[in-house]
Design a protein around this motif. Structure first.
Motif, PDB file in Angstrom:
ATOM      1  N   TRP A   1      15.238  -5.685   0.347  1.00  0.00           N
ATOM      2  CA  TRP A   1      13.860  -5.274   0.067  1.00  0.00           C
ATOM      3  C   TRP A   1      12.901  -5.800   1.128  1.00  0.00           C
ATOM      4  O   TRP A   1      12.041  -5.068   1.622  1.00  0.00           O
ATOM      5  N   LEU A   2      13.026  -7.072   1.479  1.00  0.00           N
ATOM      6  CA  LEU A   2      12.128  -7.642   2.477  1.00  0.00           C
ATOM      7  C   LEU A   2      12.241  -6.899   3.803  1.00  0.00           C
ATOM      8  O   LEU A   2      11.236  -6.668   4.485  1.00  0.00           O
ATOM      9  N   PHE A   3      13.459  -6.506   4.157  1.00  0.00           N
ATOM     10  CA  PHE A   3      13.643  -5.745   5.400  1.00  0.00           C
ATOM     11  C   PHE A   3      13.014  -4.360   5.294  1.00  0.00           C
ATOM     12  O   PHE A   3      12.282  -3.921   6.191  1.00  0.00           O
ATOM     13  N   ILE A   4      13.291  -3.645   4.217  1.00  0.00           N
ATOM     14  CA  ILE A   4      12.764  -2.286   4.049  1.00  0.00           C
ATOM     15  C   ILE A   4      11.237  -2.308   4.015  1.00  0.00           C
ATOM     16  O   ILE A   4      10.571  -1.490   4.654  1.00  0.00           O
ATOM     17  N   GLN A   5      10.688  -3.268   3.246  1.00  0.00           N
ATOM     18  CA  GLN A   5       9.240  -3.384   3.159  1.00  0.00           C
ATOM     19  C   GLN A   5       8.628  -3.623   4.538  1.00  0.00           C
ATOM     20  O   GLN A   5       7.582  -3.065   4.873  1.00  0.00           O
ATOM     21  N   TRP A   6       9.285  -4.442   5.345  1.00  0.00           N
ATOM     22  CA  TRP A   6       8.771  -4.807   6.667  1.00  0.00           C
ATOM     23  C   TRP A   6       8.893  -3.662   7.664  1.00  0.00           C
ATOM     24  O   TRP A   6       7.941  -3.312   8.348  1.00  0.00           O
ATOM     25  N   ILE A   7      10.057  -3.011   7.732  1.00  0.00           N
ATOM     26  CA  ILE A   7      10.284  -1.980   8.751  1.00  0.00           C
ATOM     27  C   ILE A   7       9.463  -0.726   8.473  1.00  0.00           C
ATOM     28  O   ILE A   7       9.154   0.044   9.387  1.00  0.00           O
TER      29      ILE A   7
ATOM     30  N   ASP B   1       1.846  -2.562   9.118  1.00  0.00           N
ATOM     31  CA  ASP B   1       1.756  -3.489  10.237  1.00  0.00           C
ATOM     32  C   ASP B   1       2.725  -3.142  11.357  1.00  0.00           C
ATOM     33  O   ASP B   1       2.416  -3.337  12.535  1.00  0.00           O
ATOM     34  N   LYS B   2       3.905  -2.619  11.010  1.00  0.00           N
ATOM     35  CA  LYS B   2       4.914  -2.310  12.037  1.00  0.00           C
ATOM     36  C   LYS B   2       4.922  -0.839  12.422  1.00  0.00           C
ATOM     37  O   LYS B   2       5.711  -0.432  13.294  1.00  0.00           O
ATOM     38  N   ALA B   3       4.078  -0.031  11.825  1.00  0.00           N
ATOM     39  CA  ALA B   3       4.140   1.419  12.049  1.00  0.00           C
ATOM     40  C   ALA B   3       3.921   1.787  13.511  1.00  0.00           C
ATOM     41  O   ALA B   3       4.653   2.610  14.073  1.00  0.00           O
ATOM     42  N   ARG B   4       2.919   1.194  14.150  1.00  0.00           N
ATOM     43  CA  ARG B   4       2.662   1.529  15.555  1.00  0.00           C
ATOM     44  C   ARG B   4       3.827   1.101  16.448  1.00  0.00           C
ATOM     45  O   ARG B   4       4.250   1.850  17.331  1.00  0.00           O
ATOM     46  N   ASP B   5       4.358  -0.097  16.206  1.00  0.00           N
ATOM     47  CA  ASP B   5       5.509  -0.546  17.000  1.00  0.00           C
ATOM     48  C   ASP B   5       6.689   0.403  16.826  1.00  0.00           C
ATOM     49  O   ASP B   5       7.415   0.692  17.784  1.00  0.00           O
ATOM     50  N   TYR B   6       6.884   0.859  15.603  1.00  0.00           N
ATOM     51  CA  TYR B   6       7.996   1.778  15.321  1.00  0.00           C
ATOM     52  C   TYR B   6       7.814   3.092  16.070  1.00  0.00           C
ATOM     53  O   TYR B   6       8.752   3.607  16.686  1.00  0.00           O
ATOM     54  N   VAL B   7       6.612   3.643  16.046  1.00  0.00           N
ATOM     55  CA  VAL B   7       6.343   4.890  16.759  1.00  0.00           C
ATOM     56  C   VAL B   7       6.535   4.708  18.261  1.00  0.00           C
ATOM     57  O   VAL B   7       7.172   5.529  18.934  1.00  0.00           O
TER      58      VAL B   7
ATOM     59  N   ASN C   1       0.809  -1.219   0.000  1.00  0.00           N
ATOM     60  CA  ASN C   1       0.000   0.000   0.000  1.00  0.00           C
ATOM     61  C   ASN C   1       0.846   1.275   0.000  1.00  0.00           C
ATOM     62  O   ASN C   1       0.923   1.999   0.997  1.00  0.00           O
ATOM     63  N   LEU C   2       1.437   1.577  -1.116  1.00  0.00           N
ATOM     64  CA  LEU C   2       2.208   2.812  -1.247  1.00  0.00           C
ATOM     65  C   LEU C   2       1.349   4.050  -1.022  1.00  0.00           C
ATOM     66  O   LEU C   2       1.851   5.096  -0.624  1.00  0.00           O
ATOM     67  N   ASP C   3       0.056   3.931  -1.283  1.00  0.00           N
ATOM     68  CA  ASP C   3      -0.843   5.070  -1.096  1.00  0.00           C
ATOM     69  C   ASP C   3      -0.962   5.500   0.359  1.00  0.00           C
ATOM     70  O   ASP C   3      -1.463   6.589   0.644  1.00  0.00           O
ATOM     71  N   ASP C   4      -0.539   4.642   1.288  1.00  0.00           N
ATOM     72  CA  ASP C   4      -0.667   4.977   2.707  1.00  0.00           C
ATOM     73  C   ASP C   4       0.456   5.882   3.193  1.00  0.00           C
ATOM     74  O   ASP C   4       0.362   6.459   4.278  1.00  0.00           O
ATOM     75  N   PHE C   5       1.517   6.030   2.428  1.00  0.00           N
ATOM     76  CA  PHE C   5       2.567   6.980   2.801  1.00  0.00           C
ATOM     77  C   PHE C   5       2.068   8.405   2.537  1.00  0.00           C
ATOM     78  O   PHE C   5       1.370   8.655   1.554  1.00  0.00           O
ATOM     79  N   PHE C   6       2.427   9.336   3.408  1.00  0.00           N
ATOM     80  CA  PHE C   6       2.134  10.734   3.117  1.00  0.00           C
ATOM     81  C   PHE C   6       2.743  11.064   1.754  1.00  0.00           C
ATOM     82  O   PHE C   6       3.933  10.825   1.536  1.00  0.00           O
TER      83      PHE C   6
END
Length: 446
Positions: A333-339, A343-349, A126-131
């Motif tokens: 790529w798999l790492f960048i896509q995941w981080i 799904d990981k956005a809340r954990d990252y914040v 979902n690239l559309d979810d990025f600002f």
């Protein structure tokens, strides 16, 4: 600049594929188990947050993620030397002003090679979810996506509520003029080593981007005009640069030696009442082990100028080195896509990072827990954000050095504002002329 619809459509189309619906990170990573990839990190909260999450990725994928932590000032040179001489970096850290240089030289790989591969692409990418301003500014060059937003910044005004209340103010200044004319005198007591404001201005990228450029846009100015000619002698640009000189009366001595750490610490220890700093520094200022003002900490958007709210925009994307092996590129790529995923956005914040995902900031609990989010999101809106806050072309690193030299000399009074703006503009145009911008050898817009 817009992300090509073909890229977004390709990513979205995978959600209807039977194979895509069965996709899992573990299965996608299975061919690359045992692969080691290396990233470049900075000594900032967003990277510490990533480091906290990485063990989960390694456990799920069998891919080992290593990183080298560098000061910002050394990170571009380290990567350029790696690209030119061959090296060990797989996950490339791309500043908003490096994207043109890295892409034009072929040092980073188009992301379409990975998100159009059904074996590697998460159907929930979902690239559309990025600002939009973040994906376009940090990750896209010439309508090609090269990186995904990772460590994202907006300039914010942090302030000591207690100091402002003691001086008779019931809130922070709404405009730069208010800050200078009203708050500056009331909050400055040089004999007590207390000052109204600190603008990080150390010579280097801090001077050119965080100090010099910060006072151009809100006053209606800019480094360049639409023809890539210097705009520094315009009345609007000069008004911003004069303002900065006047504001020095209310800043600590030696402000030209302040980097981010010094500015943040000056607020955290109660020496200054206000700073304009990146959103990523909120965790530092809110940490009682690092800050004495946690009970008094306030945060809002940067002040408005005559041209309105034009806050600083900064940040990074994570990209993939074109020199890495196919296995390392796929693992990266798999790492960048995941981080950077939803799904990981809340954990990252919650770990101290600043996600570039719009959806995570719809969480009311996060908004209440992290007061920097609301002004940051406001700063990233299309009618507020300045995508070209710093020019994103390959020549920026050379221009940055020139701006840092002249900007420092102007602050120190070695050059008058008008003289410095004229001479600086001439040197900027000389660089761009030699690069072919005025002869038609290079397109003016990317």
């Amino acid at each position: 600049m817009r992300v090509p619809m073909s890229a977004l459509a390709a990513a979205a189309a995978m959600t209807v594929s039977g194979q895509a619906l069965a996709w899992s990170l573990e299965e996608a990573a299975a061919p690359y188990e045992g692969t080691t990839i290396k990233a470049i990190f900075l000594d900032r909260p967003g990277y510490a947050a990533a480091a906290e999450l990485i063990p989960e990725f390694e456990e799920r994928t069998g891919i080992d993620v290593t990183w080298e932590t560098l000061p910002y000032e050394n990170s571009r040179e380290r990567q350029v030397l790696n690209f030119v001489g061959g090296g060990d970096i797989d996950v490339v850290l791309v500043d908003v002003v490096w994207i043109g240089e890295f892409a034009a030289n072929g040092w980073v790989t188009p992301m379409s090679e990975f998100y159009e591969d059904e074996d590697l692409a998460d159907p929930d990418l979902n690239l559309d979810d990025f600002f939009p301003v973040l994906l376009e500014s940090f990750g896209t060059w010439d309508e090609v996506v090269y990186g995904l937003p990772f460590d994202n910044y907006s300039g914010l005004l942090y302030y000591n509520e207690c100091m402002l209340e003691e001086a008779g103010f019931d809130g922070p200044p709404q405009t730069w003029t208010e800050l200078l004319e009203d708050y500056g005198p009331a909050l400055t007591d040089a004999d007590s080593d207390r000052y109204a404001f600190a603008l990080q201005s150390r010579r280097g990228e801090t001077q050119s981007a965080d100090s010099f450029m910060r006072v151009l846009w809100p006053f209606g100015g800019s480094l360049l005009d639409e023809n890539f000619r210097s705009n520094l002698t315009s009345e609007e640009s000069l008004r911003g640069l004069r303002f900065r000189q006047e504001l020095m009366d209310y800043m600590p001595p030696g402000i030209v030696d302040y980097d981010h750490a010094e500015a943040v610490d000056a607020l955290a220890q109660g020496q200054v009442a206000m700073i304009t700093e990146w959103s990523a520094f909120y965790p530092t200022l809110a940490d009682p082990d690092q800050s004495r003002i946690t009970d008094c900490l306030g945060v809002t958007t940067e002040p408005e100028g005559p041209a309105g709210l034009k806050p600083a925009l900064g940040g990074f994307s994570l990209a993939i080195s074109s020199q890495s092996s196919p296995a390392q590129q796929a693992a990266a790529w798999l790492f960048i896509q995941w981080i950077t995923s939803q799904d990981k956005a809340r954990d990252y914040v919650e770990a101290g990072g600043v996600s570039g995902r719009m959806s995570v900031y719809e969480d009311e609990q996060l908004l209440e827990e992290y007061p920097y989010i609301e002004p940051m999101v406001q700063s990233w809106q299309a009618d507020t954000a300045v995508p070209d806050f710093r020019p994103r072309f390959p020549e920026w690193p050379e221009l940055s050095e020139i701006i840092a030299l002249y900007g420092t000399r102007m602050m120190l009074g070695e050059l008058g504002v008008e003289e410095g703006a004229r001479e600086l503009g001439e040197e900027v145009e000389q660089v761009l002329e030699e690069a072919g911008y005025y002869s038609g050898d290079k397109p003016l817009l990317k």
